[in-house]
Design a protein around this motif. Sequence first.
Motif, short mmCIF file in Angstrom:
data_model
loop_
_atom_site.label_atom_id
_atom_site.label_comp_id
_atom_site.label_asym_id
_atom_site.label_seq_id
_atom_site.Cartn_x
_atom_site.Cartn_y
_atom_site.Cartn_z
N ARG A 1 -7.55 -7.00 1.60
CA ARG A 1 -6.92 -6.81 0.29
C ARG A 1 -5.59 -7.58 0.21
N ASN B 1 -3.90 4.76 -0.17
CA ASN B 1 -4.51 4.24 1.04
C ASN B 1 -5.76 3.46 0.65
N TYR B 2 -5.72 2.16 0.88
CA TYR B 2 -6.81 1.28 0.47
C TYR B 2 -7.74 0.97 1.64
N THR B 3 -9.01 0.79 1.31
CA THR B 3 -9.97 0.37 2.32
C THR B 3 -9.81 -1.12 2.59
N PRO C 1 -7.44 -2.91 4.25
CA PRO C 1 -6.12 -3.32 3.76
C PRO C 1 -5.79 -4.78 4.04
N GLY D 1 0.80 -1.23 0.00
CA GLY D 1 0.00 0.00 0.00
C GLY D 1 0.82 1.27 0.00
#
Length: 217
Positions: free
Chosen positions: A51, A44-46, A48, A40
Amino acid sequence: MSDEWVADGGRRSRRVKASAMTFQEMTDMVQVLDEKDYDGRLANYTRPNTRKDKIMEKVVRRLRRRYSVERSKDQLRKRWSDLKHREEEQLRKIRKIIKKNKKRERAAEEQQANAEDVAGQSEHGPQEPSVDIKIECEESSYPTEGIPVIKMEDIPLCLQEISSTVQITPETTMNNVTVHQLSAELRQCNAELEYLRRRIPEIQSRIGVVLQTLEKM
């Protein structure tokens, strides 16, 4: 090497030592993790953790498909951590190899595309490059009204032969006309203009005679 839990006949599980990953396996793992931005770093991933788990599952399937080995996600996570923190030199070497492989693949794709273009040109024959020809004409000083229509039979035979070599109309596009045809059309237009230019004094003289005759009537 790390420990793995494996099923033993569906009744119990036992801990076994996982075999060491080969360099090719690590190269594939690093390529997938870098391409998918596993850590990441780019955004910024939801969710994480979810994912990351899905990305690691892709690595497991890829290694199983390409090398017929079964790697657990825990083993891959630990190997990835070791490469980043304790084997940085080997990680740089792996990434350098991945970069070279990508460059080699792009070169092969470009070479194949060029070969297909050459094959297409040889099949359909050489194509002349299309060009845009712009002609700027000065405003004519000759009268545009009252000029008699010149019939085809009044044009010398040599000009008629030139006219029959190519037909360029307002609907002609650059897709169906060649540079040779456009050059022939320009030569034809210049020849016809020169012929008409020589006829203008004669026509003006005839108009003058007609006007003088009308004044006397």
